[in-house]
Every structure is written in C-alpha cells, then in structure tokens.
Enzyme design. Structure first.
Site, PDB file in Angstrom:
ATOM      1  N   ALA A  22       0.798  -1.233   0.000  1.00 45.07           N
ATOM      2  CA  ALA A  22       0.000   0.000   0.000  1.00 45.07           C
ATOM      3  C   ALA A  22       0.824   1.274   0.000  1.00 45.07           C
ATOM      4  O   ALA A  22       0.259   2.368   0.070  1.00 45.07           O
ATOM      5  CB  ALA A  22      -0.931   0.010   1.215  1.00 45.07           C
ATOM      6  N   GLY A  25       1.986   3.070  -5.949  1.00 40.07           N
ATOM      7  CA  GLY A  25       1.222   2.558  -7.074  1.00 40.07           C
ATOM      8  C   GLY A  25      -0.239   2.300  -6.794  1.00 40.07           C
ATOM      9  O   GLY A  25      -0.932   3.098  -6.145  1.00 40.07           O
ATOM     10  N   GLY A  27      -1.663   0.129  -4.881  1.00 37.20           N
ATOM     11  CA  GLY A  27      -1.979  -0.058  -3.473  1.00 37.20           C
ATOM     12  C   GLY A  27      -2.152   1.260  -2.755  1.00 37.20           C
ATOM     13  O   GLY A  27      -3.045   1.404  -1.906  1.00 37.20           O
ATOM     14  N   SER A 146      -3.826 -10.043 -13.757  1.00 39.32           N
ATOM     15  CA  SER A 146      -3.153  -9.292 -14.819  1.00 39.32           C
ATOM     16  C   SER A 146      -3.613  -9.845 -16.161  1.00 39.32           C
ATOM     17  O   SER A 146      -3.961 -11.034 -16.261  1.00 39.32           O
ATOM     18  CB  SER A 146      -1.637  -9.448 -14.678  1.00 39.32           C
ATOM     19  OG  SER A 146      -0.959  -9.050 -15.863  1.00 39.32           O
ATOM     20  N   TYR A 171       6.491 -14.405 -14.597  1.00 45.67           N
ATOM     21  CA  TYR A 171       5.552 -13.401 -14.100  1.00 45.67           C
ATOM     22  C   TYR A 171       4.129 -13.746 -14.524  1.00 45.67           C
ATOM     23  O   TYR A 171       3.198 -13.715 -13.720  1.00 45.67           O
ATOM     24  CB  TYR A 171       5.913 -12.005 -14.608  1.00 45.67           C
ATOM     25  CG  TYR A 171       4.889 -10.967 -14.209  1.00 45.67           C
ATOM     26  CD1 TYR A 171       4.819 -10.521 -12.896  1.00 45.67           C
ATOM     27  CD2 TYR A 171       3.968 -10.465 -15.134  1.00 45.67           C
ATOM     28  CE1 TYR A 171       3.869  -9.585 -12.509  1.00 45.67           C
ATOM     29  CE2 TYR A 171       3.018  -9.539 -14.753  1.00 45.67           C
ATOM     30  CZ  TYR A 171       2.969  -9.104 -13.443  1.00 45.67           C
ATOM     31  OH  TYR A 171       2.007  -8.198 -13.071  1.00 45.67           O
TER      32      TYR A 171
END
Length: 301
Positions: A22, A25, A27, A146, A171
């Site tokens: 957090a 970005g 978060g 994603s 990823y």
C-alpha cells in the site's frame, strides 16, 4: 450505463481494510480512497519507512505494519499480530506484487520469487486471516490479476520454474496462479456457506513503479524502455478503479472479475473482464490449491 468512478465508493466508516503493497502505485491509490471514505486502513508493506511516508500522505485512520510476502515467517507474524488487534476484518486487498525481468531469484523459503510474492504469500495470508474475515458481516477478499494471465500456463511438474527459466513467462504464471487462487477461493467459500466473498480485478496497462524496477537490471537501456512504457500506460488512479470497485461495490458478487474495457482490456472504464480457459478450470484450481497448501503449510476451506 454510468461509468464507475471512485466517487461511487460507498461510506466505509466502521470498516477495517488491509491493503498489501500500500505504499506506492495501485496499493497507495486503493488505500487512499478507502481511508478518504472513512475506513481504518492497514498498510501492509515490506518497507515500513516508505509505509510511514505513505500514511502521512494519505492522512485519515491508517496503520502501518510490516509484511514481506516472500517470507512465510513474516506472513505468519503479521497475521498473528493483526488478528490479535482486530477481532474482525472487512476487506483484504491482495494487491502487492513484483515484476522481475532479470535472472531467476528465490524467496526466503526457496520459492521462485515472483510466484512466492504474487501468489503463495497471499494464499498463506488469506488462509491465516480467514476466520477474522468471517467474523465481519460482509467481508471480501480481492486478488489482483493481470492480462498476462491469459497467455500463461501452469507447469505443475516445474512450478518453481527451475528449468529453462524465463522471467516474463514466470511473471505471467504467477498472475495466472493468483487468478486461479481467487476463483478457487470463491468456489470453496460458497461450498462452505462462508459469508466471505472472493473477487478478482486487473489494472490493464498501468503506470506504477514496478516497470522501472523490472527493467533496472538492463541499466540505461532498461531506463529507456521504462520511459517508453509511459506512453502506453494509464495513470495509477485509473488502473486502481477495477480493484476499488471489486472491493467496495455492494452489487459485486463472489467470483466476479473486473478490468478495463478498452483496447483489449489495457485501459478505460471498469467492466467485466475475460478469464482464460485455464484460469476458470476447476480442476486446475483444485490442483493448484493442493500444491499451495503443501508449499506454505497453510490450508483454508
């Protein structure tokens, strides 16, 4: 149909929200909007110095706590302290993640680092907090997927990608695993009659500090690539809207997957996103769940 914006977030007073990653970005935007509407927000961050700066920027009712998702010891310590301090938690946003495009790296527990941080750490955290979430009347878990999950494939014979490692592929696999986890969690919560719901979201192509970090190993060329990415990405304030809606819209039901609506889900207003066939396969969900439970030593429904 009305475009959903942060202005649609209902009042959050009396609710406790935990947001991983957090301090920057997506978060940071998520935590800021939740606190702005009255939630008590726990900033679960690896870097507590950056977390305290984020807390000062956010204002409101926020609490900074250390959490390294790449360490199961850290996850357990965080969960134990949090549950001791909070009898119930209304919202868990599994937002934190890493993108590593350099050589293969491993976590404190010996797991491939992207899978460890993006999925296994959140799997363990969710399991350890599930009773506390179930103590709230309408608790929700949001997992951050994603668009890269759509072309990924899980290799259960080499889940840690020890052979012929490719960072970008790793990823995508980690984000596919995150997506599979969120959907399987929803199935299991429904099957047990739990009041907790599991929802997924993805940000499309969004401008965060993850891209510059991902290309850092390439030096000057990496910096140029990261700057070029600014042209095709949307701001974090826009990219965070799918997860904010997943977290707060009272009409969102378990198992729903939200993302941007334009240019192959890379940007634009929030809508229902498309899942890959593998992500939606219950057999894959059961197999990944069993593997994650064995690897982390944490099981839930």
């Amino acid at each position: 149909m009305t475009t959903w914006t942060a202005d649609h977030i209902p009042d959050q007073h009396g609710r406790t929200a935990v947001v991983t990653g957090a301090n920057s970005g997506l978060g940071l935007v998520t935590a800021t909007e939740l606190a702005r509407r009255g939630a008590h927000v726990v900033l679960a961050v690896r870097d507590t110095t950056a977390g305290r700066q984020a807390a000062r920027d956010i204002g409101g009712d926020v609490d900074v706590r250390e959490l390294d998702l790449a360490s199961l010891d850290s996850v357990r310590a965080f969960a134990a302290k949090l549950t001791a301090d909070h009898p119930s938690i209304d919202l868990l946003v599994n937002n934190a993640g890493v993108v590593l495009l350099g050589p293969r790296r491993t976590s404190a527990d010996g797991f491939e680092l992207q899978l460890a941080t993006n999925m296994l750490g959140h799997f363990a955290l969710t399991g350890l907090l599930l009773d506390t979430l179930a103590a709230a009347p309408r608790a929700r878990v949001v997992s951050l997927s994603s668009i890269t999950h759509k072309t990924a494939h899980l290799d259960f014979d080499d889940l840690m990608f020890e052979h012929r490692y490719r960072a970008a592929t790793a990823y995508g696999r980690s984000k596919l695993a995150t997506t599979v986890f969120g959907l399987e969690l929803d199935r299991r919560l429904r099957a047990t009659g739990s009041p907790v719901t599991s929802v997924l979201a993805h940000p499309g192509l969004t401008r965060t500090n993850l891209t510059p970090r991902a290309w850092a190993h390439r030096g000057r060329r990496g910096r140029l690539i990261a700057r070029a990415g600014l042209v095709v990405t949307q701001p974090a304030q826009q990219g965070a809207l799918p997860q904010l809606r997943a977290a707060t819209d009272p009409d969102v039901r378990g198992g729903r997957f939200l993302g941007p609506s334009r240019l192959w889900e890379t940007r634009g207003p929030v809508t229902d996103a498309r899942l890959s066939r593998e992500a939606a396969d219950p057999a894959v969900g059961r197999r990944l769940w069993a593997a994650a439970a064995e690897l982390t030593g944490v099981d839930h429904p």
